[in-house]
Write a protein that holds these residues in place. Sequence first.
Motif, PDB file in Angstrom:
ATOM      1  N   ASP A  96      37.624  14.134 -17.957  1.00  0.00           N
ATOM      2  CA  ASP A  96      36.764  14.691 -18.970  1.00  0.00           C
ATOM      3  C   ASP A  96      36.448  13.613 -20.117  1.00  0.00           C
ATOM      4  O   ASP A  96      35.481  13.444 -20.572  1.00  0.00           O
ATOM      5  N   ALA A 176      28.643  15.324  -8.763  1.00  0.00           N
ATOM      6  CA  ALA A 176      29.906  15.490  -8.275  1.00  0.00           C
ATOM      7  C   ALA A 176      29.995  15.415  -6.761  1.00  0.00           C
ATOM      8  O   ALA A 176      29.216  16.027  -6.075  1.00  0.00           O
ATOM      9  N   ASN A 180      31.612  20.456  -7.474  1.00  0.00           N
ATOM     10  CA  ASN A 180      32.238  21.640  -7.887  1.00  0.00           C
ATOM     11  C   ASN A 180      31.100  22.622  -8.560  1.00  0.00           C
ATOM     12  O   ASN A 180      30.362  22.030  -9.424  1.00  0.00           O
ATOM     13  N   ALA A 206      36.177  13.615  -8.333  1.00  0.00           N
ATOM     14  CA  ALA A 206      37.405  14.172  -8.648  1.00  0.00           C
ATOM     15  C   ALA A 206      38.225  14.845  -7.478  1.00  0.00           C
ATOM     16  O   ALA A 206      39.524  14.976  -7.548  1.00  0.00           O
ATOM     17  N   ARG A 242      46.779  14.982 -18.390  1.00  0.00           N
ATOM     18  CA  ARG A 242      45.577  14.223 -18.938  1.00  0.00           C
ATOM     19  C   ARG A 242      45.510  12.768 -18.549  1.00  0.00           C
ATOM     20  O   ARG A 242      45.499  11.926 -19.509  1.00  0.00           O
ATOM     21  N   VAL A 243      45.292  12.570 -17.503  1.00  0.00           N
ATOM     22  CA  VAL A 243      44.834  11.109 -16.840  1.00  0.00           C
ATOM     23  C   VAL A 243      43.605  11.168 -15.962  1.00  0.00           C
ATOM     24  O   VAL A 243      43.659  11.963 -14.883  1.00  0.00           O
TER      25      VAL A 243
HETATM   26  C1  LIG Z   1      34.137  17.809 -10.820  1.00  0.00           C
HETATM   27  C2  LIG Z   1      35.120  17.585 -11.814  1.00  0.00           C
HETATM   28  N1  LIG Z   1      34.933  16.483 -12.382  1.00  0.00           N
HETATM   29  C3  LIG Z   1      35.921  16.161 -13.382  1.00  0.00           C
HETATM   30  C4  LIG Z   1      36.869  16.902 -13.846  1.00  0.00           C
HETATM   31  C5  LIG Z   1      37.586  16.803 -14.817  1.00  0.00           C
HETATM   32  O1  LIG Z   1      39.064  16.720 -14.657  1.00  0.00           O
HETATM   33  P1  LIG Z   1      40.074  16.203 -15.739  1.00  0.00           P
HETATM   34  O2  LIG Z   1      39.355  16.319 -17.164  1.00  0.00           O
HETATM   35  O3  LIG Z   1      41.130  17.142 -15.681  1.00  0.00           O
HETATM   36  O4  LIG Z   1      40.392  14.771 -15.177  1.00  0.00           O
HETATM   37  C6  LIG Z   1      36.925  18.215 -13.293  1.00  0.00           C
HETATM   38  C7  LIG Z   1      37.902  19.231 -13.439  1.00  0.00           C
HETATM   39  O5  LIG Z   1      37.848  20.369 -13.162  1.00  0.00           O
HETATM   40  C8  LIG Z   1      36.017  18.508 -12.059  1.00  0.00           C
HETATM   41  O6  LIG Z   1      36.001  19.748 -11.397  1.00  0.00           O
END
Ligand SMILES: Cc1ncc(COP(=O)(O)O)c(C=O)c1O
Length: 380
Positions: A96, A176, A180, A206, A242-243
């Motif tokens: 994030d 993505a 997701n 991810a 958080r990495v």
């Molecule tokens: C597609 C996608 N990208 C990025 C993230 C971000 O993950 P994080 O901030 O936990 O590293 C997520 C978290 O659910 C996600 O589903």
Amino acid sequence: MNIENLIAPNIREMHPYVPGTSVVEMAQKLGCAPSDLLKLDANENPYGPPPAALQALAAEKALNYYPDPDQTALRQAIGKHIGMPAEHIVCGAGGDEVLDLIARLFLCPGDAIVDFPPTFGMYANAAQVENVNYISIPRRADFSLDVAAAERIITNYKSQITHGDIVPNPKLLFVANPNNPDGSLISEADLLRLLALPVMVVLDEAYIQFSTQPSRADWVLKHNNLIVVHTLSKLVGLAGMRVGYGVFPLDVAKHLWKLKQVFTPNSAAHVMAIGALSDPDTLAEMGRKIVAERNRFCESLSELGWLEPYHSEASFVLCKVTKDFAAANGRPRGLVVQQALEAQGILIRFFNRDPLRDCVRISIGTPAHMDRVLAALKTL
Ligand SMILES: Cc1ncc(COP(=O)(O)O)c(C=O)c1O
């Protein structure tokens, strides 16, 4: 004075991003202990971090010092893990933060973010936070990308002028892969078409380790308009730490360093991440178990006959609820299922807007977790 009038209008007007449920609040609501809940709403790793990560944290003695702002050891460990030179890698407090940094690095007033909904909500969120335009190119019914529409919109934007306003400049395109909330993949041919466009493509991998595709992180070496984002929240089991990191062209990385908070990720996250990555066998084994369980769970759903999983290459499954429940009282089908599971201490995500109307998303847990879900579903 109405103090809210001082808030930046784009933030005042924006809808907050809704993350997975707070376990503490949910346990209070249900009158149970947090440990009684089965949290399958945020695609976290049910096995937790590898023991090497916990040992590394226990052995860490330097938490009174700031973390290494250059992230040298962490970036080297990641570079070794993914087979990329460390200078292409910049880490942040989760994927994030990396996505947020990318948005801040590239976007100016009048620019636009492009994405392909339904998809991860952070991309649209970044457009609101940065006060830029948002161009959404809806996926087809099977969640595949409409690449031709992206080509049309991005290559034509300069010549489009409506009512004297210049159409916003699409600059960042987020994809993505796997996507997701459905778990579908982008084909190599489609990705190459997107990379041929005059935009920076942010490929969010991810969940890539749960898929049949390889990571495209090494494509950054030959495409200077590609950034690949990874997280240690999913396969590596460090969501709470958080990495995340981006794999960047060097000409992008050097500017990103100027923008980033110097001390993220924190020291505990540094050592746990390095510890976890020192044990690739355990990580690979967790990945295999989650994929095997995803496949078993999807097959088992056919016994129910009313919850249809979409093909997923990630650590979650999007399912369509195909039956109406007698006691629904007008509630959307997905909400009926989500609330019925919640009453049994199982947390999942539901969606009620097209094209995800009547859908729920269930993260994959251990076989025992998924047996509990199946048993709960059978009571519906
Ligand atoms: C597609 C996608 N990208 C990025 C993230 C971000 O993950 P994080 O901030 O936990 O590293 C997520 C978290 O659910 C996600 O589903």
